[in-house]
Design a protein around this motif. Sequence first.
Motif, PDB file in Angstrom:
ATOM      1  N   ILE A 265      10.683  -5.067  -3.132  1.00  0.00           N
ATOM      2  CA  ILE A 265      10.648  -5.269  -4.445  1.00  0.00           C
ATOM      3  C   ILE A 265       9.719  -6.515  -4.886  1.00  0.00           C
ATOM      4  O   ILE A 265       8.990  -6.364  -5.900  1.00  0.00           O
ATOM      5  N   LEU A 266       9.642  -7.575  -4.250  1.00  0.00           N
ATOM      6  CA  LEU A 266       8.486  -8.719  -4.571  1.00  0.00           C
ATOM      7  C   LEU A 266       7.202  -8.362  -4.350  1.00  0.00           C
ATOM      8  O   LEU A 266       6.500  -8.774  -5.201  1.00  0.00           O
ATOM      9  N   ALA A 267       7.020  -7.528  -3.288  1.00  0.00           N
ATOM     10  CA  ALA A 267       5.508  -7.057  -3.308  1.00  0.00           C
ATOM     11  C   ALA A 267       5.335  -6.113  -4.052  1.00  0.00           C
ATOM     12  O   ALA A 267       4.191  -6.094  -4.642  1.00  0.00           O
ATOM     13  N   ASP A 268       6.156  -5.276  -4.411  1.00  0.00           N
ATOM     14  CA  ASP A 268       5.664  -3.962  -5.473  1.00  0.00           C
ATOM     15  C   ASP A 268       5.675  -4.275  -6.805  1.00  0.00           C
ATOM     16  O   ASP A 268       4.742  -3.787  -7.590  1.00  0.00           O
ATOM     17  N   ALA A 269       6.458  -5.458  -7.196  1.00  0.00           N
ATOM     18  CA  ALA A 269       6.508  -5.770  -8.405  1.00  0.00           C
ATOM     19  C   ALA A 269       5.040  -6.988  -8.786  1.00  0.00           C
ATOM     20  O   ALA A 269       4.552  -7.068  -9.885  1.00  0.00           O
ATOM     21  N   THR A 270       4.689  -7.630  -7.714  1.00  0.00           N
ATOM     22  CA  THR A 270       3.595  -8.542  -8.040  1.00  0.00           C
ATOM     23  C   THR A 270       2.188  -7.789  -7.939  1.00  0.00           C
ATOM     24  O   THR A 270       1.994  -6.938  -7.404  1.00  0.00           O
ATOM     25  N   PRO A 271       1.524  -8.135  -9.080  1.00  0.00           N
ATOM     26  CA  PRO A 271       0.161  -7.346  -9.252  1.00  0.00           C
ATOM     27  C   PRO A 271      -0.734  -7.834  -7.881  1.00  0.00           C
ATOM     28  O   PRO A 271      -0.786  -8.946  -7.349  1.00  0.00           O
ATOM     29  N   SER A 272      -1.681  -6.920  -7.426  1.00  0.00           N
ATOM     30  CA  SER A 272      -2.163  -7.052  -6.157  1.00  0.00           C
ATOM     31  C   SER A 272      -3.641  -7.474  -6.693  1.00  0.00           C
ATOM     32  O   SER A 272      -4.079  -7.129  -7.597  1.00  0.00           O
ATOM     33  N   ARG A 273      -4.176  -7.962  -5.560  1.00  0.00           N
ATOM     34  CA  ARG A 273      -5.637  -8.597  -5.718  1.00  0.00           C
ATOM     35  C   ARG A 273      -6.267  -7.898  -4.495  1.00  0.00           C
ATOM     36  O   ARG A 273      -5.658  -7.784  -3.106  1.00  0.00           O
ATOM     37  N   PHE A 274      -7.549  -7.301  -4.730  1.00  0.00           N
ATOM     38  CA  PHE A 274      -8.265  -6.894  -3.607  1.00  0.00           C
ATOM     39  C   PHE A 274      -9.610  -7.495  -3.476  1.00  0.00           C
ATOM     40  O   PHE A 274     -10.148  -8.166  -4.340  1.00  0.00           O
ATOM     41  N   ASP A 275     -10.331  -7.333  -2.192  1.00  0.00           N
ATOM     42  CA  ASP A 275     -11.481  -7.727  -2.274  1.00  0.00           C
ATOM     43  C   ASP A 275     -12.703  -6.631  -2.561  1.00  0.00           C
ATOM     44  O   ASP A 275     -12.047  -5.746  -3.095  1.00  0.00           O
ATOM     45  N   GLU A 276     -13.874  -6.789  -2.228  1.00  0.00           N
ATOM     46  CA  GLU A 276     -14.978  -6.006  -2.804  1.00  0.00           C
ATOM     47  C   GLU A 276     -14.703  -4.456  -2.050  1.00  0.00           C
ATOM     48  O   GLU A 276     -15.272  -3.789  -2.709  1.00  0.00           O
ATOM     49  N   SER A 277     -14.125  -4.718  -0.712  1.00  0.00           N
ATOM     50  CA  SER A 277     -14.000  -3.309  -0.100  1.00  0.00           C
ATOM     51  C   SER A 277     -12.689  -2.538  -0.543  1.00  0.00           C
ATOM     52  O   SER A 277     -12.230  -1.435   0.062  1.00  0.00           O
ATOM     53  N   GLY A 278     -11.825  -3.103  -1.530  1.00  0.00           N
ATOM     54  CA  GLY A 278     -10.654  -2.596  -1.818  1.00  0.00           C
ATOM     55  C   GLY A 278      -9.319  -2.981  -1.025  1.00  0.00           C
ATOM     56  O   GLY A 278      -8.176  -2.148  -1.022  1.00  0.00           O
ATOM     57  N   TYR A 279      -9.499  -3.878  -0.431  1.00  0.00           N
ATOM     58  CA  TYR A 279      -8.427  -3.995   0.778  1.00  0.00           C
ATOM     59  C   TYR A 279      -7.480  -5.560   0.150  1.00  0.00           C
ATOM     60  O   TYR A 279      -8.355  -6.422  -0.482  1.00  0.00           O
ATOM     61  N   PRO A 280      -6.176  -5.486   0.061  1.00  0.00           N
ATOM     62  CA  PRO A 280      -5.696  -6.579  -0.300  1.00  0.00           C
ATOM     63  C   PRO A 280      -5.975  -8.019   0.351  1.00  0.00           C
ATOM     64  O   PRO A 280      -6.179  -7.931   1.538  1.00  0.00           O
ATOM     65  N   VAL A 281      -5.595  -8.850  -0.609  1.00  0.00           N
ATOM     66  CA  VAL A 281      -6.113 -10.288  -0.060  1.00  0.00           C
ATOM     67  C   VAL A 281      -4.780 -11.107   0.365  1.00  0.00           C
ATOM     68  O   VAL A 281      -4.940 -12.268   0.695  1.00  0.00           O
ATOM     69  N   ASP A 282      -3.660 -10.619   0.044  1.00  0.00           N
ATOM     70  CA  ASP A 282      -2.187 -11.336   0.318  1.00  0.00           C
ATOM     71  C   ASP A 282      -1.575 -10.338   0.796  1.00  0.00           C
ATOM     72  O   ASP A 282      -1.667  -9.046   1.030  1.00  0.00           O
ATOM     73  N   GLU A 313     -15.393  12.129   6.544  1.00  0.00           N
ATOM     74  CA  GLU A 313     -14.581  12.140   5.433  1.00  0.00           C
ATOM     75  C   GLU A 313     -14.381  10.801   4.701  1.00  0.00           C
ATOM     76  O   GLU A 313     -14.562   9.670   5.159  1.00  0.00           O
ATOM     77  N   ASP A 314     -14.154  11.110   3.158  1.00  0.00           N
ATOM     78  CA  ASP A 314     -13.971   9.676   2.505  1.00  0.00           C
ATOM     79  C   ASP A 314     -12.535   9.441   2.313  1.00  0.00           C
ATOM     80  O   ASP A 314     -11.878  10.340   1.432  1.00  0.00           O
ATOM     81  N   TYR A 315     -12.031   8.488   2.897  1.00  0.00           N
ATOM     82  CA  TYR A 315     -10.574   8.263   3.064  1.00  0.00           C
ATOM     83  C   TYR A 315     -10.420   7.103   1.657  1.00  0.00           C
ATOM     84  O   TYR A 315     -11.134   6.352   1.499  1.00  0.00           O
ATOM     85  N   PRO A 316      -9.343   7.185   0.991  1.00  0.00           N
ATOM     86  CA  PRO A 316      -8.908   6.281  -0.164  1.00  0.00           C
ATOM     87  C   PRO A 316      -8.907   5.049   0.522  1.00  0.00           C
ATOM     88  O   PRO A 316      -8.091   4.801   1.448  1.00  0.00           O
ATOM     89  N   THR A 317      -9.420   3.759  -0.272  1.00  0.00           N
ATOM     90  CA  THR A 317      -8.979   2.765  -0.035  1.00  0.00           C
ATOM     91  C   THR A 317      -7.434   2.050  -0.272  1.00  0.00           C
ATOM     92  O   THR A 317      -6.863   2.993  -1.050  1.00  0.00           O
TER      93      THR A 317
END
Length: 365
Positions: A265-282, A313-317
């Motif tokens: 719940i804590l992870a899903d409710a918190t807005p996510s931040r991503f780097d330039e490649s689309g990967y989470p930073v926290d 193949e182009d996989y989603p980030t």
Amino acid sequence: MSASRIGTIVRLELTQRTRSLAWFVLLGVFAVLLIIVTVLSFAAWGFAEEPGSAIFSTIVYITLLLVVLVSPTLSGNAVNGDRDAATLAPVQVTLATTGEIIAGKFLAAWITGLAFVAVSVPFLLIATIGGGADPLTVLVSLVILVIEIGVISAVGVALSGILARPLFSVASTYLVVAALVIGTLIAFALSGYTVRSEATNSYRSYDVGTGASGSFPCFPGEEPSADYPCDPELEIECGDWQTDTYEVPRFDRVWWMLAPNPFVILADATPSRFDESGYPVDLFGQIKTGVRQAQQPPDLETRWDDCAPLVMEDYPTPEEMIDGSTPSWFVGLALQVVLAAGLLWWAWARTRTPARQLPPGTRIA
């Protein structure tokens, strides 16, 4: 309900807790653990572009983990502990109603749990200032953390009113919390492997020879290049198609079991931040990525052709996958609130006077 009477009960509960030296020792141990975690987090995440977000999420999760481990002990004997000490009956004969007594003890337990958050505030500020954590992420994660502490406190106080013995109510609170934290993970994993679907994989290989110059044949539709100087005059001998069948787990059908997990719940409710490649930073984004990935159905028909040109193949980030999936934190939080409210109502029914039915061996006064 009277706010003044509830406030009086809260003050009495907090006064009893703050008189104990063990309470301050526990907060001190908690602070020492946070110092160790903060130092290790700076060392572990120092290489990241935005270390503050990763360090902040780590401290928040450690705070939630320690509260989960400590809060059942602090709230699991709030009602039956006073009953055993013969201090509950004098309160019940005052103007305070049963609902006010339960509410006061719940608020006192909640405030006690928030004391751990207060201890972690300096470390959260260090992570925020030192690494540039996002203000919205800080705000939402702390709000969810406070709510989760309230849910755990409500469960402990409710079970202390439902069960007659403090030892049993504390143990039961730990079991309920363990069911939410660990039991959901176990149920998700076992159910995912139990619910399986049949998948097929079709493939064929080829047999190639080499020319006089040692070059290899070109694939269909492929032209010679500097990177791959193939010989178009040579032919590829493609083999027969073969098909394998196997079973794959269907986690996409049972992912909802993770919804009531406090950490999810804590992870899903918190807005996510991503780097330039689309990967989470926290850690919030990393856990959210894992949960949202479980929603994706597996590919039940795969095909591999060695005779065809290789197509990348182009996989989603993770960012694209999260944007295209369904959040579940509000459902899980609603289930937790319903569980806590139902247990508090049950505790009110077992504690009110005159009581129609009490647990065997319950002390009245």
